[in-house]
Each structure stands twice: as structure tokens, then as C-alpha cells.
Design a protein around this motif. Structure first.
Motif, PDB file in Angstrom:
ATOM      1  N   PRO A   1       0.847  -1.196   0.000  1.00  0.00           N
ATOM      2  CA  PRO A   1       0.000   0.000   0.000  1.00  0.00           C
ATOM      3  C   PRO A   1       0.883   1.247   0.000  1.00  0.00           C
ATOM      4  O   PRO A   1       1.939   1.262   0.650  1.00  0.00           O
TER       5      PRO A   1
ATOM      6  N   ARG B   1     -11.627   5.427 -14.081  1.00  0.00           N
ATOM      7  CA  ARG B   1     -12.200   6.040 -12.884  1.00  0.00           C
ATOM      8  C   ARG B   1     -12.517   4.981 -11.832  1.00  0.00           C
ATOM      9  O   ARG B   1     -12.121   5.106 -10.670  1.00  0.00           O
TER      10      ARG B   1
ATOM     11  N   VAL C   1     -10.683   4.170  -8.079  1.00  0.00           N
ATOM     12  CA  VAL C   1     -11.372   4.055  -6.790  1.00  0.00           C
ATOM     13  C   VAL C   1     -11.009   2.730  -6.126  1.00  0.00           C
ATOM     14  O   VAL C   1     -10.734   2.675  -4.924  1.00  0.00           O
TER      15      VAL C   1
ATOM     16  N   ALA D   1      -7.524   2.956  -4.749  1.00  0.00           N
ATOM     17  CA  ALA D   1      -7.499   3.762  -3.522  1.00  0.00           C
ATOM     18  C   ALA D   1      -7.985   2.936  -2.337  1.00  0.00           C
ATOM     19  O   ALA D   1      -7.432   3.028  -1.233  1.00  0.00           O
ATOM     20  N   ARG D   2      -9.012   2.130  -2.569  1.00  0.00           N
ATOM     21  CA  ARG D   2      -9.569   1.335  -1.467  1.00  0.00           C
ATOM     22  C   ARG D   2      -8.513   0.382  -0.910  1.00  0.00           C
ATOM     23  O   ARG D   2      -8.547   0.035   0.274  1.00  0.00           O
ATOM     24  N   LEU D   3      -7.579  -0.040  -1.742  1.00  0.00           N
ATOM     25  CA  LEU D   3      -6.507  -0.921  -1.265  1.00  0.00           C
ATOM     26  C   LEU D   3      -5.266  -0.117  -0.841  1.00  0.00           C
ATOM     27  O   LEU D   3      -4.204  -0.690  -0.617  1.00  0.00           O
ATOM     28  N   GLY D   4      -5.404   1.199  -0.775  1.00  0.00           N
ATOM     29  CA  GLY D   4      -4.302   2.021  -0.265  1.00  0.00           C
ATOM     30  C   GLY D   4      -3.280   2.429  -1.304  1.00  0.00           C
ATOM     31  O   GLY D   4      -2.236   2.980  -0.956  1.00  0.00           O
ATOM     32  N   PHE D   5      -3.564   2.181  -2.587  1.00  0.00           N
ATOM     33  CA  PHE D   5      -2.630   2.574  -3.639  1.00  0.00           C
ATOM     34  C   PHE D   5      -2.907   3.992  -4.117  1.00  0.00           C
ATOM     35  O   PHE D   5      -4.030   4.489  -4.040  1.00  0.00           O
ATOM     36  N   LYS D   6      -1.873   4.616  -4.637  1.00  0.00           N
ATOM     37  CA  LYS D   6      -2.055   5.861  -5.359  1.00  0.00           C
ATOM     38  C   LYS D   6      -2.216   5.533  -6.841  1.00  0.00           C
ATOM     39  O   LYS D   6      -1.824   4.459  -7.301  1.00  0.00           O
TER      40      LYS D   6
ATOM     41  N   HIS E   1     -10.959  12.820 -11.822  1.00  0.00           N
ATOM     42  CA  HIS E   1     -11.666  13.300 -10.635  1.00  0.00           C
ATOM     43  C   HIS E   1     -11.299  12.517  -9.380  1.00  0.00           C
ATOM     44  O   HIS E   1     -11.487  13.015  -8.274  1.00  0.00           O
ATOM     45  N   VAL E   2     -10.833  11.299  -9.557  1.00  0.00           N
ATOM     46  CA  VAL E   2     -10.579  10.443  -8.391  1.00  0.00           C
ATOM     47  C   VAL E   2      -9.145   9.898  -8.340  1.00  0.00           C
ATOM     48  O   VAL E   2      -8.809   9.159  -7.418  1.00  0.00           O
TER      49      VAL E   2
ATOM     50  N   ASN F   1      -4.908  10.278  -8.087  1.00  0.00           N
ATOM     51  CA  ASN F   1      -3.969  11.194  -7.421  1.00  0.00           C
ATOM     52  C   ASN F   1      -3.383  12.186  -8.409  1.00  0.00           C
ATOM     53  O   ASN F   1      -3.249  13.356  -8.117  1.00  0.00           O
TER      54      ASN F   1
ATOM     55  N   ARG G   1      -5.919  -6.022  -7.776  1.00  0.00           N
ATOM     56  CA  ARG G   1      -5.223  -7.058  -7.005  1.00  0.00           C
ATOM     57  C   ARG G   1      -4.248  -7.831  -7.900  1.00  0.00           C
ATOM     58  O   ARG G   1      -3.093  -8.078  -7.510  1.00  0.00           O
TER      59      ARG G   1
ATOM     60  N   ARG H   1     -12.182  11.047   2.714  1.00  0.00           N
ATOM     61  CA  ARG H   1     -11.803  10.184   1.579  1.00  0.00           C
ATOM     62  C   ARG H   1     -12.997   9.345   1.120  1.00  0.00           C
ATOM     63  O   ARG H   1     -13.313   9.292  -0.069  1.00  0.00           O
TER      64      ARG H   1
ATOM     65  N   HIS I   1      -6.245  12.104  -2.155  1.00  0.00           N
ATOM     66  CA  HIS I   1      -5.932  11.107  -3.183  1.00  0.00           C
ATOM     67  C   HIS I   1      -7.101  10.865  -4.128  1.00  0.00           C
ATOM     68  O   HIS I   1      -6.909  10.380  -5.241  1.00  0.00           O
ATOM     69  N   VAL I   2      -8.301  11.137  -3.665  1.00  0.00           N
ATOM     70  CA  VAL I   2      -9.494  10.809  -4.461  1.00  0.00           C
ATOM     71  C   VAL I   2     -10.406  12.009  -4.703  1.00  0.00           C
ATOM     72  O   VAL I   2     -11.450  11.867  -5.342  1.00  0.00           O
TER      73      VAL I   2
ATOM     74  N   ASN J   1     -11.320  15.865  -6.289  1.00  0.00           N
ATOM     75  CA  ASN J   1     -10.931  16.652  -7.466  1.00  0.00           C
ATOM     76  C   ASN J   1      -9.915  17.717  -7.109  1.00  0.00           C
ATOM     77  O   ASN J   1      -8.952  17.941  -7.826  1.00  0.00           O
TER      78      ASN J   1
ATOM     79  N   LEU K   1      -8.343   0.614   2.866  1.00  0.00           N
ATOM     80  CA  LEU K   1      -7.154   1.286   3.415  1.00  0.00           C
ATOM     81  C   LEU K   1      -7.212   2.774   3.098  1.00  0.00           C
ATOM     82  O   LEU K   1      -7.821   3.191   2.112  1.00  0.00           O
TER      83      LEU K   1
ATOM     84  N   GLY L   1      -4.570   5.052   2.792  1.00  0.00           N
ATOM     85  CA  GLY L   1      -3.492   5.728   2.087  1.00  0.00           C
ATOM     86  C   GLY L   1      -2.618   6.590   2.975  1.00  0.00           C
ATOM     87  O   GLY L   1      -1.944   7.493   2.491  1.00  0.00           O
TER      88      GLY L   1
END
Lengths: 357, 357
Positions: free
Chosen positions: A7, A21, A25, A28-33, A47-48, A50, A293, B21, B47-48, B50, B334, B336
Motif C-alpha cells: 500500500p 475512474r 477508486v 485507492a480502497r486498497l491504499g494505492f495511489k 476526478h478520483v 492522485n 489485485r 476520503r 488522493h481521491v 478533485n 485502506l 493511504g
């Protein structure tokens, strides 16, 4: 196989549409940029994400900067120029693999590949000019459909040939591009399998969905699809065979025509797929997270279906119905596109119709 | 009540943590843009979202620019300075209403308000100095707990008074801030109700969840909570009474202590709440989308619970368990955050334990 991404790592996505998009999302939920490369400004993914690097796919300096700012790169559409891949692949891993992209970019290569796996495809023939089109029609018969080998989507770059007399007009519609003649398949309905393969070779397929198109654009996907238990198993085995043959990493969409005799592979898409949007409200882990994943080298998640779902695309003026839809129990997913042009996918709705049956 | 916001409008969020977030993602799903105001750089919401306006809550010029770039403003935490609200409210609507914020910012005001609604709260007394603390202890008895009136969260700004001899040390721990003495409540467990109210006055409550804290920080929330049918109804009626009394718009968290005799209101939070994170995997519309719907003037969505869920917070070094968790069927969320400091909420896991019972 490399170490799983931790992450905080950055996943690069080529293309900034609605698929990018929803991938952003999920990442992001898994902590990635996420970093998007997309020529258009104010695109749905920007819009979502980084970072949005607004540059063309032919901008080598931008592609280099993009790759260097990412830990791994994926894509949301298949028509990426080969030179762009050369630039990126010299610097960072790309998933799904290049061969999947090359295969699906060209209808002739794609059908030849699928046939080589022992899978059934519609009769097809290479068409480069009037003479080869005549030969193709003589072999395949009419009605048939002429399609450009490359760059077709949502019904674009296609012309029907109902009788041999339509041949000249159909060829003109190809605009001089190499084409493939496909025989008509007398199918009862179309289904698609959204399948995933991890870096460890594990395969997980979502339950097949049944698709309805209008004017060449996907209108609805319904799960469960109308399939016999044998057909359901076959559909999943077909998808798994394609994944393994390509040493695939990520999510792949496989469109199948259902006939009483066989499942005929229409096409494959080396990416998350519109016909997999139902997974957002039908599974613990949806197609977008499953793709992230895989690309990140994580184990695949639980894609088992817990609900029956009907997904409906919101196209163009369908946006006028959003206030009505918002007042129902349906799940809305809008893409943030500023202008609701005819034929433009603006969002989708998932209606859970009950527990999984 | 104003017209519903159209997709494409911008929702401003004060605060850029994990709640901002997840609110941003929910807003994007409905086609809204988001603008975060948050002093810290690289914050979870940035991170998410705009736009991220990196500025302090005392920067009037930035607050003005922020309000002018948004169509409506909401917040992810309750300790926003009054002056910041003055600046914003002169330009744009803020939801939830200011009175809810003012009420929850001060434990004394909050308890007085709850009592005025006929709800049961723990015995409490205003404490400003050693003399008023002595009076309070004489009335409430020990054990009791001394809490700062303002700015406390996750167990911070609290001191236990087991015997009257602890009074002086507890008062010192308040650092000269006004405080409230609360009597201990002999409760069996804590539950919370995440409740929403739309601009049309419609109320929708998520099913109560049962909370377990460790070191003053929420550890797990489990649905369904251990409640009799009567207690469950009472819990929801309590939340609805609070929402209506405040002419509330948005999502509110209500924490309740369960005793054999009564449900005792511990505190209210005028925002989405950690104990409502289970809704992401237990309901068609989660608390974040519900909040965005209310703030945007949309009808509330379907928050009925379809699954049993256990939510577990990932705090500090719990991040080391992410690879193991990723290999299970649990849903990871997660935030971030770059550094896994002790006591820091880094993410959470929702485990669906079966269909709703």
C-alpha cells in the motif's frame, strides 16, 4: 512474479475514462495511489486519481515521466499505440501482458488465436480489397458482417452485407482499412465472462452475465445468465483457457454467443469490461478491485456472486432519468462526464433483484 | 429546502482524513466533484478528491475561495472553528446544520440538549475548578470520569476518578480547560445508530451496530447488535428524535450504552462515523453515499441491511497483517496514510459473516 506491491505504491493507468475512474477508486480502497495518462482534460478518472498527466500517447517524454512515477502500469482500453508500450515497458512492468493487447487489437489475429486454442469462432476471412472480399463472400456466404481489423468498438467500423450486392458499399465504409468478413451466427443470446488471473497463475471467474445490446452498444447485463449448468461450466473453462494461453495478469472480458450447439467466442477484451459492472453490487470484490489485485501481485479476492443483479447503462439522454432512479433502491454509478451526448456512456445503474439464485 | 444538486456540481468537504476520503468516493459515484479543505498535505481525501485546497481553518481568504468553488459544504469532523463557519456560511449552505456542530463540540451543551429531549444520559456536572469538581464528586460519586468539554476524541482529554483522592490529578490532566464530570454507567455493551435525515425531513436509520473499544479507540463493530426488538426500536427512535430536534441534514452517529434498564446516550457525532463503516459491505447504500445524498438534497437511498458484518479497525501495526487479510474473503479498506503510527487508524476490514439475520 514480483513481490506484491505495498500500500502506498502508485499504479499507472493508461486512459482516463469511466473504466480508469472505477479502477482508480478500487486502487485507492486498497491504499494505492493512481496516476492517469490521458490526453483529454477533466476526464472521468482525473476526478478520483492522485495524478493526471494530460498528454498524448505519442508524447515520449510524458510517457517516460509517467512510467517513472509509477510502480506498475495497466490500461483501461486496448487501442494503445505499440510505440507507447515500448517506452513504458522499458521502465516498468505492464499488466495485462502485451501479447493480450496485440491479440485483441486486431480482429484477424484475435480470431486466429482463439481458433488455435480449439475454441469455436464465427466463420471469418481476411479482406484487403474487392477481390478478397468476393472470395470471402463466396466462402462464408451472406448475410455477413465486414469489420475493420483494428480500432472498432461499440459497433463502429462495421458494415452489414445482406446480399453480395452490398459488398462494394461495405468495403467503402472500411475507408481503406484492412478488414475481416465474419459470417452471421444464429445465436439466441450473448453472455460474457469476466475472468481474472493473478501473478501466481490463480484464475477466478465471475459468474457469466447475459448482455443485451442496442444500436451496437451494451444496454443491460443480467446475472444469472440464461445458461444450462454445462454451458456455464464451458463458458468459464473457455475464459480460463484464454487467460492461461496468454499467461495473463488482470481482468479479461470474454463475449460469447450462445447457440444450441456451442458457445461461440465473439471477442475478448484485455481489461475490465462494461458487462462486468454488475459485480460492484453483486460480489464482495468487484472486477475493478480484482484487476488491481492482480496487477499489484496480490492474491485474487472473493468474486463469488451473492446477489442477482441487472445492470443498465445510462446512455446520453438517459441522464434525464437520474432523479427518478435516485428515488429507487437501485445503485447509481455516474461517471462525471460534463456533456450527455447521444451514444455516450454517462453512468450505469445496478438493480439487485434478490439473493443469488 | 433547495433544488437537488445536479451531477457535476461540487461538494466541499472540511477535513481531509479517511472520512473525507470515503465521502469523496461516494460523491464521485453520484457524479459530483469534490473539493477538500485540509491543512495537511498528502492527506487521505486528497488522493481521491478533485481539488485539495491546502490551507488552515483560520485562513479567511482560503475559506472564501473554498466556499466560492463549491455548491454546498459539509465536514468530516466536528471541531471546526466558529469563525471558519461564519466565513463559509455567508457564501454557501452548510450541512449538517451549525447547531448540531455547536451542540456536539461541547460535552456540557450536548448532554443538556439530550436531556432536554427526554433522553437518558449519564449523570453529569459542570467542572471549572477544584471547588466545582468537589461539588460534582459529592453529587455524582465515584468512580467517575472527568472529560474536557471540547476537543476530545478517541479517549483523549479524559481522566478517571476512582476515588475522591484522584480529583486533583484529574483536574491537572484537563490542562485548565473547562470540563464535565460524568458518572460511570454500568453498561453491558455499547451500540451505535448511524442515522440520516434528508432535506425533505425523511429519516433513515441503519441497523444498530455493537461496538468494542480498546484503549479508548473503536476496535470492532458487529451487526446485528445484541439488542431485544424493543431496544432496537428504541435505539432508532432516539436517533430520529435527535435528528428532528436539530432539523438535521446528513448522517449522524449516536452512541448508546446498553443497560438492563435503559439505553443511555453517550454522545452524538454530526458526521459519518467509524462505527458505520460496516454499511459499505452490508447495505446497498452506505453511510457515505447516504450523507452525500442528504447534503445534495437527493432522496435518501436504500440503507436496509442485507448481510451480517463484522468491521475491524486496522490501527498502527495492524497494517502488518494486510497481506494475510488480503488472502481472505474479507473486504479491505485502506486510507493511504504513509506512516503506521501507534493508535493511528490506517484502514478497516469488513467481514461479511452471512446473510442478514
Amino acid at each position: 512474479m514480483t513481490d506484491p506491491l505495498a500500500p502506498g505504491a502508485t499504479i499507472g493507468i493508461l486512459g482516463g475514462g469511466q473504466l480508469g475512474r472505477m479502477l482508480s477508486v478500487a486502487a485507492a480502497r486498497l491504499g494505492f495511489k493512481t496516476c492517469i495518462l490521458e490526453p483529454a482534460g477533466d476526464c472521468p478518472a482525473s476526478h478520483v486519481a492522485n495524478f493526471h498527466l494530460q498528454a498524448g500517447y505519442d508524447d515520449t517524454a510524458a510517457l517516460t515521466r509517467f512510467a517513472e512515477s509509477c510502480d506498475v502500469v495497466t490500461y483501461e482500453f486496448e487501442n494503445i499505440p505499440t510505440a507507447a508500450l515500448d517506452t513504458i515497458e522499458a521502465l516498468r512492468p505492464i499488466h495485462p501482458p502485451r501479447r493480450a493487447l496485440a491479440t485483441s487489437q486486431d480482429r484477424l489475429t484475435e480470431k486466429t488465436f482463439l481458433q488455435s486454442l480449439g475454441l469455436t469462432v464465427a466463420p471469418f476471412a481476411d479482406v484487403t480489397d474487392a477481390a478478397s472480399l468476393d472470395v470471402a463472400i463466396a466462402r462464408i456466404g451472406t448475410p455477413a458482417i465486414l469489420k475493420t481489423r483494428r480500432m472498432g468498438y461499440d459497433g463502429k467500423g462495421q458494415a452489414r452485407i445482406m446480399t453480395p450486392g452490398d459488398a462494394a458499399a461495405a468495403l467503402t465504409a472500411m475507408n481503406g482499412q484492412p478488414a475481416v468478413l465474419e459470417g452471421f451466427v444464429d445465436f439466441t443470446h450473448e453472455v460474457s465472462v469476466i475472468a481474472a488471473r493473478g501473478q501466481d497463475g490463480a484464475v477466478a471467474c465471475f459468474d457469466p452475465g447475459q448482455n443485451v445490446h442496442e444500436d451496437g452498444i451494451l444496454r443491460t447485463t443480467t446475472v444469472p445468465a440464461l445458461l444450462t449448468p454445462t454451458q456455464r461450466t464451458d463458458a468459464i473453462l473457455i475464459a480460463a483457457r484464454v487467460l492461461n494461453a496468454l499467461d495473463y495478469v488482470g481482468v479479461l472480458g470474454v463475449e460469447l454467443f450462445v447457440t444450441p450447439q456451442a458457445l461461440i467466442v465473439n471477442e475478448i477484451a484485455p481489461r475490465v469490461h462494461n458487462s462486468g459492472h454488475w459485480t460492484q453490487n453483486g460480489c464482495a470484490v468487484d472486477q475493478f478491485e480484482q484487476h488491481i489485485r492482480a496487477v499489484a501481485g496480490w492474491p485474487l479476492g472473493d468474486g463469488s456472486r451473492h446477489s442477482n443483479v441487472v445492470m443498465e447503462n445510462l446512455i446520453g439522454a438517459d441522464m434525464d432519468r437520474v432523479p427518478q432512479i435516485a428515488a429507487t433502491s437501485a445503485s447509481l454509478h455516474l461517471y462525471g462526464k460534463p456533456e450527455a451526448r447521444p451514444g455516450r456512456k454517462m453512468g450505469h445503474v445496478n438493480r439487485v433483484t434478490g439473493p443469488a439464485t
